[in-house]
Design a protein around this motif. Structure first.
Motif, short mmCIF file in Angstrom:
data_model
loop_
_atom_site.label_atom_id
_atom_site.label_comp_id
_atom_site.label_asym_id
_atom_site.label_seq_id
_atom_site.Cartn_x
_atom_site.Cartn_y
_atom_site.Cartn_z
N LEU A 136 2.94 6.07 1.90
CA LEU A 136 1.83 5.31 2.48
C LEU A 136 1.99 5.17 3.99
O LEU A 136 1.02 5.30 4.75
N ALA A 137 3.21 4.92 4.46
CA ALA A 137 3.42 4.74 5.90
C ALA A 137 3.23 6.05 6.67
O ALA A 137 3.08 6.03 7.89
N ASP A 138 3.22 7.20 5.95
CA ASP A 138 3.00 8.48 6.63
C ASP A 138 1.53 8.71 6.97
O ASP A 138 1.22 9.59 7.76
N LEU A 139 0.63 7.94 6.36
CA LEU A 139 -0.80 8.16 6.52
C LEU A 139 -1.41 7.11 7.44
O LEU A 139 -0.89 6.00 7.56
N PRO A 140 -2.54 7.43 8.10
CA PRO A 140 -3.26 6.38 8.81
C PRO A 140 -3.83 5.39 7.79
O PRO A 140 -4.51 5.78 6.84
N VAL A 141 -3.54 4.11 7.99
CA VAL A 141 -4.00 3.05 7.08
C VAL A 141 -4.88 2.10 7.87
O VAL A 141 -4.48 1.60 8.93
N ILE A 142 -6.08 1.85 7.36
CA ILE A 142 -6.98 0.87 7.96
C ILE A 142 -7.03 -0.34 7.03
O ILE A 142 -7.46 -0.22 5.87
N PHE A 143 -6.59 -1.49 7.51
CA PHE A 143 -6.66 -2.71 6.72
C PHE A 143 -8.06 -3.32 6.82
O PHE A 143 -8.68 -3.30 7.89
N ALA A 156 -0.20 -7.02 10.98
CA ALA A 156 -0.61 -5.79 10.28
C ALA A 156 -0.40 -4.57 11.16
O ALA A 156 0.11 -3.53 10.70
N LEU A 157 -0.76 -4.66 12.43
CA LEU A 157 -0.60 -3.52 13.32
C LEU A 157 0.86 -3.22 13.58
O LEU A 157 1.26 -2.04 13.67
N GLU A 158 1.69 -4.25 13.68
CA GLU A 158 3.12 -4.03 13.88
C GLU A 158 3.76 -3.41 12.65
O GLU A 158 4.79 -2.73 12.76
N ALA A 159 3.16 -3.62 11.48
CA ALA A 159 3.68 -3.01 10.25
C ALA A 159 3.33 -1.52 10.17
O ALA A 159 3.84 -0.82 9.29
N GLY A 160 2.47 -1.05 11.08
CA GLY A 160 2.14 0.37 11.10
C GLY A 160 0.71 0.71 10.81
O GLY A 160 0.36 1.89 10.71
N ALA A 161 -0.16 -0.29 10.64
CA ALA A 161 -1.57 -0.01 10.37
C ALA A 161 -2.21 0.71 11.55
O ALA A 161 -1.89 0.44 12.72
N GLU A 162 -3.09 1.62 11.27
CA GLU A 162 -3.83 2.35 12.31
C GLU A 162 -4.93 1.47 12.91
O GLU A 162 -5.23 1.57 14.09
N ASP A 163 -5.54 0.62 12.07
CA ASP A 163 -6.64 -0.22 12.53
C ASP A 163 -6.78 -1.40 11.58
O ASP A 163 -6.16 -1.44 10.51
N TYR A 164 -7.63 -2.36 11.97
CA TYR A 164 -7.82 -3.58 11.19
C TYR A 164 -9.29 -3.99 11.35
O TYR A 164 -9.77 -4.15 12.48
N ILE A 165 -9.99 -4.15 10.23
CA ILE A 165 -11.40 -4.52 10.27
C ILE A 165 -11.57 -5.86 9.55
O ILE A 165 -11.11 -6.02 8.42
#
Length: 295
Positions: A136-143, A156-165
């Motif tokens: 999961l961390a290898d992929l772009p993740v949008i929360f 969330a961003l510090e955990a590695g999320a690509e974006d947050y909506i």
């Protein structure tokens, strides 16, 4: 494509059957009565003998296979339908999941290019899943979340999320954020940290303007660390992303390659500048402001 009930096997069968232009369904008379699975696929034949419907289904399956595959994980069925319809409308191939328990297997089987993940899920949260689910961390993740507080977004961003909506949001905002995330992954901007520069597009690394000669594995290790800048890349994550989980790879091997990289970067292992050690956990590269601080 719910993950519960039919299990991963039915989910994979569904993807295979529909990729061939067919349909699949499961029926049961109740608990303990067993399950009947029925599917149909177009009959293969010579190109000249195909019916119009078979050709149409084949073409539809081809177009679907070419679309970017987006996995959506949310326990709210209304939100799942909203997200699915929004992504379908923009030409993506969404896969929806209401249950996170088989997320690792689905990522391995379906190979999505991006994951839209609800921050709060029954019994867990998206940040915990990013830390524990392989791949999961290898992929772009949008929360996506109803929590819009700054500290939640930063976490969330510090955990590695690509974006947050933040909910509620429009289909236009969702698809714009998805498109932007995919473009960033396809064409990452060059990495610059102090005198270190990485040109991802051409796989070139330079230090103070001098090109560094790195092996393929050394470059891959440096690339993974740089893309996670500011976050710790654990031994398990590095073994998975750089060595693809090969049986011979171990934390000892990671440490050996880090030592070689530090040598080429002119690093002092006791006071490193670019690759910092997180004892018994892994490594990380610092933020820009960290490296600018006086020693």
């Amino acid at each position: 494509m719910p993950l519960g009930g039919g299990g991963l096997g039915l989910a994979i069968c569904k993807g295979l059957v529909e990729a061939h232009g067919g349909r699949i369904r499961a029926e049961s008379a109740g608990p303990g009565q067993g399950t009947r699975v029925t599917f149909t696929v177009p009959l293969a034949g010579e190109a000249g003998d195909e019916t119009g419907m078979a050709k149409s289904r084949r073409e539809a399956a081809r177009r679907t296979a070419e679309r970017p595959r987006i996995l959506v994980v949310d326990d709210d069925p209304h939100m799942l339908r909203f997200l699915r319809d929004a992504l379908l409308g923009e030409g993506y191939a969404p896969m929806v999941a209401a249950d996170h328990h088989q997320l690792g297997e689905v990522l391995e089987a379906e190979k999505p290019v991006l994951v839209v993940l609800d921050l709060v899920l029954p019994g867990t949260d998206g940040i915990e899943l990013m830390e524990t689910v392989p791949g999961l961390a290898d992929l772009p993740v949008i929360f996506i979340s109803g929590y819009g507080r700054d500290e939640t977004i930063v976490r969330a961003l510090e955990a590695g999320a690509e974006d947050y909506i933040v909910k509620p949001f429009s289909p236009t905002e969702l698809t714009a954020r998805v498109g932007a995330a995919l473009r960033r992954r396809a064409e990452p901007v060059p990495f610059v940290l102090g005198e270190l520069s990485i040109d991802y597009a051409h796989r070139r690394v330079s230090l103070a303007g001098r090109a560094l000669e790195l092996t393929a594995t050394e470059y891959d290790l440096l690339r993974v660390l740089s893309l996670a800048r500011g976050r710790v890349a654990t031994y398990d994550a590095l073994l998975h992303q750089v060595w693809n989980g090969r049986s011979y790879a171990s934390p000892k091997l990671v440490r050996a390659y880090v030592k070689r990289l530090r040598g080429k970067l002119g690093e002092d292992a006791g006071k490193p500048t670019y690759i910092l050690t997180e004892r018994r956990v892994g490594y990380r590269m610092p933020h820009r402001d960290e490296i600018q601080r006086p020693a």
